[in-house]
Design a protein around this motif. Structure first.
Motif, PDB file in Angstrom:
ATOM      1  N   ASP A 332      15.546  25.041  21.483  1.00  0.00           N
ATOM      2  CA  ASP A 332      15.909  24.493  22.787  1.00  0.00           C
ATOM      3  C   ASP A 332      17.423  24.499  22.970  1.00  0.00           C
ATOM      4  O   ASP A 332      18.170  24.134  22.062  1.00  0.00           O
ATOM      5  CB  ASP A 332      15.367  23.053  22.889  1.00  0.00           C
ATOM      6  N   GLN A 333      17.866  24.933  24.145  1.00  0.00           N
ATOM      7  CA  GLN A 333      19.303  25.038  24.419  1.00  0.00           C
ATOM      8  C   GLN A 333      20.016  23.690  24.317  1.00  0.00           C
ATOM      9  O   GLN A 333      21.177  23.613  23.898  1.00  0.00           O
ATOM     10  CB  GLN A 333      19.530  25.637  25.811  1.00  0.00           C
ATOM     11  N   HIS A 334      19.319  22.632  24.705  1.00  0.00           N
ATOM     12  CA  HIS A 334      19.907  21.295  24.596  1.00  0.00           C
ATOM     13  C   HIS A 334      20.171  20.947  23.128  1.00  0.00           C
ATOM     14  O   HIS A 334      21.208  20.365  22.787  1.00  0.00           O
ATOM     15  CB  HIS A 334      18.981  20.256  25.224  1.00  0.00           C
ATOM     16  N   ILE A 335      19.221  21.322  22.258  1.00  0.00           N
ATOM     17  CA  ILE A 335      19.384  21.079  20.817  1.00  0.00           C
ATOM     18  C   ILE A 335      20.562  21.888  20.282  1.00  0.00           C
ATOM     19  O   ILE A 335      21.378  21.380  19.497  1.00  0.00           O
ATOM     20  CB  ILE A 335      18.090  21.455  20.056  1.00  0.00           C
ATOM     21  N   CYS A 336      20.651  23.146  20.685  1.00  0.00           N
ATOM     22  CA  CYS A 336      21.764  24.004  20.242  1.00  0.00           C
ATOM     23  C   CYS A 336      23.104  23.399  20.635  1.00  0.00           C
ATOM     24  O   CYS A 336      24.042  23.343  19.832  1.00  0.00           O
ATOM     25  CB  CYS A 336      21.627  25.406  20.839  1.00  0.00           C
ATOM     26  N   HIS A 337      23.188  22.931  21.881  1.00  0.00           N
ATOM     27  CA  HIS A 337      24.445  22.356  22.368  1.00  0.00           C
ATOM     28  C   HIS A 337      24.773  21.069  21.616  1.00  0.00           C
ATOM     29  O   HIS A 337      25.919  20.851  21.194  1.00  0.00           O
ATOM     30  CB  HIS A 337      24.330  22.079  23.865  1.00  0.00           C
ATOM     31  N   LYS A 338      23.766  20.242  21.405  1.00  0.00           N
ATOM     32  CA  LYS A 338      23.973  18.962  20.716  1.00  0.00           C
ATOM     33  C   LYS A 338      24.488  19.157  19.295  1.00  0.00           C
ATOM     34  O   LYS A 338      25.335  18.395  18.808  1.00  0.00           O
ATOM     35  CB  LYS A 338      22.659  18.178  20.697  1.00  0.00           C
ATOM     36  N   HIS A 339      23.989  20.186  18.617  1.00  0.00           N
ATOM     37  CA  HIS A 339      24.343  20.400  17.214  1.00  0.00           C
ATOM     38  C   HIS A 339      25.362  21.533  17.016  1.00  0.00           C
ATOM     39  O   HIS A 339      25.556  22.001  15.894  1.00  0.00           O
ATOM     40  CB  HIS A 339      23.080  20.690  16.400  1.00  0.00           C
ATOM     41  N   ASN A 340      26.007  21.955  18.113  1.00  0.00           N
ATOM     42  CA  ASN A 340      27.043  22.999  18.041  1.00  0.00           C
ATOM     43  C   ASN A 340      26.538  24.271  17.367  1.00  0.00           C
ATOM     44  O   ASN A 340      27.232  24.874  16.533  1.00  0.00           O
ATOM     45  CB  ASN A 340      28.285  22.481  17.299  1.00  0.00           C
ATOM     46  N   LYS A 342      24.780  28.236  17.669  1.00  0.00           N
ATOM     47  CA  LYS A 342      24.650  29.383  18.563  1.00  0.00           C
ATOM     48  C   LYS A 342      24.212  30.611  17.764  1.00  0.00           C
ATOM     49  O   LYS A 342      24.363  30.675  16.541  1.00  0.00           O
ATOM     50  CB  LYS A 342      25.959  29.663  19.301  1.00  0.00           C
TER      51      LYS A 342
END
Length: 370
Positions: A332-340, A342
């Protein structure tokens, strides 16, 4: 400056000592890139790099750094990603962050000129007594002490100083000694010669006394105590951390990376997903899969074993078991953003700054496909 009682200072022939030391340095000094000029910025960069790092290791880093950032203005204006990439592999990354902050301050508050007084230069971030003394003496020719481990080892033998050099307060004794001995007309060569002597001749353990240019001035040599000095009693304790890491790919062949926290160990460096392994019940492969699913909500399949990496920091040791694997589905993109996190290609990875243990992991991973 507080006065210390150092018996050998009362009868050493200071002029002869200075002449013997500097004459040796003029003939025998190593050809190092930062000695080609006495520009304060160049001296500053080299001294920060040389902290806790061997000369041979520093040379290629220094040359690349000065190519990328030839002036303080270039360095001050550089973004952190490029700065960390330039420093990648040197370790102790707080050094380059402090250097960057200090150089920006010099650009903004000192008109781009490195301060030439102890009072002003010592205000800069990351500039302690040694760095201040090195810049002031080497770049500006000021008779300031630059006391590092080499200098303490040399002078503990020359002057038969039996104080524990592991204690911070002991440095004051050696700074006092340097002020008494320093060649006022050539403090640059004097300080560099002491450091060079410690690196090349007056080495830890068994020094090469027969090659020493100041042997006749050395009290430890006269007493046969050169192997017993310096005294260093402090013992470091380190913690071993078992880790399991994986280089994970998606169906496009991209690799998952994440950026570490902006604070703490290896701040803002990139890494491959990893977890501290604390279970003795299940295998580390299954442990990684369960941890990844719990933390990021996506299943992974751990496949081949890649390598084992051990990396020693000043206060801890990483023991890392490394695997390769695939991510089953999309994160999930939100998870990727939250945990830095990519996804990056193998080409894009080359532009990111990774700490040494993760560089080793990736090199082993690449070698598996060749």
């Amino acid at each position: 400056m507080k006065s210390f009682e150092i018996d050998a200072l009362h009868h050493i022939n200071k002029s002869a000592f200075q002449n013997d030391l500097i004459s040796w340095f003029e003939k025998e000094q190593r050809d190092l890139p930062w000695r080609k000029n006495q520009d304060p910025y160049s001296v500053w960069v080299s001294e920060i790099m040389l902290q806790q790092t061997r000369v041979d290791t520093v040379i290629p880093y220094y040359e690349r750094f000065m190519t990328w950032f030839p002036t303080m203005k270039d360095f001050a204006e550089a973004d952190e990603e490029k700065i960390l990439k330039a420093w990648e592999g040197l370790g102790y990354y707080s050094r380059v962050r402090n250097l960057h902050a200090a150089v920006k301050e010099v650009q903004e508050n000192y008109g781009g000129k490195v301060p030439d007084t102890v009072e002003e230069i010592s205000k800069l971030k990351g500039v302690g007594p040694y760095t201040a003394g090195a810049i002031l003496s080497i770049a500006y020719g000021k008779p300031e002490p630059a006391v590092d481990g080499n200098v303490m080892r040399v002078l503990s033998r020359i002057l038969l100083i039996k104080e524990d050099i592991a204690k911070p307060k002991t440095r004051k004794i050696f700074e006092f000694a340097v002020r008494k001995l320093i060649a006022e007309e050539n403090p640059s060569f004097f300080n560099q010669a002491l450091m060079e002597l410690g690196a090349m001749i007056c080495t830890p353990g068994t020094p090469s006394c027969l090659l020493c240019p100041v042997r006749e001035h050395c009290e430890a040599f006269k007493e046969g105590m050169q192997k017993e000095l310096p005294i260093k009693n402090q013992k470091k304790t380190s913690r071993t951390v078992p880790l399991v890491a994986a280089i994970l790919q998606n169906e496009k062949g991209e690799i998952l990376v994440r950026k570490r926290s902006s604070k703490g160990l290896l701040a803002n460096m990139w890494e491959f997903p990893n977890f501290e392994y604390f279970s003795k019940v299940i295998s580390n492969r299954i442990f990684f899969q369960e941890q990844f699913l719990n933390e990021f909500g996506t299943a992974v399949e751990i496949q081949d074993y890649v390598t084992k990496v051990e990396h020693v920091f000043s206060h801890l040791v990483w023991n890392v078991e490394v695997y390769r694997g695939v991510v089953c589905g999309e994160i999930d993109q939100h998870i990727c953003h939250k945990h830095n996190m990519k996804w990056v290609s193998k080409e894009e990875i080359k532009e990111l700054a990774f700490p040494v243990p993760h560089q080793k992991m990736y090199k082993a991973f690449i070698n598996m496909d060749e």
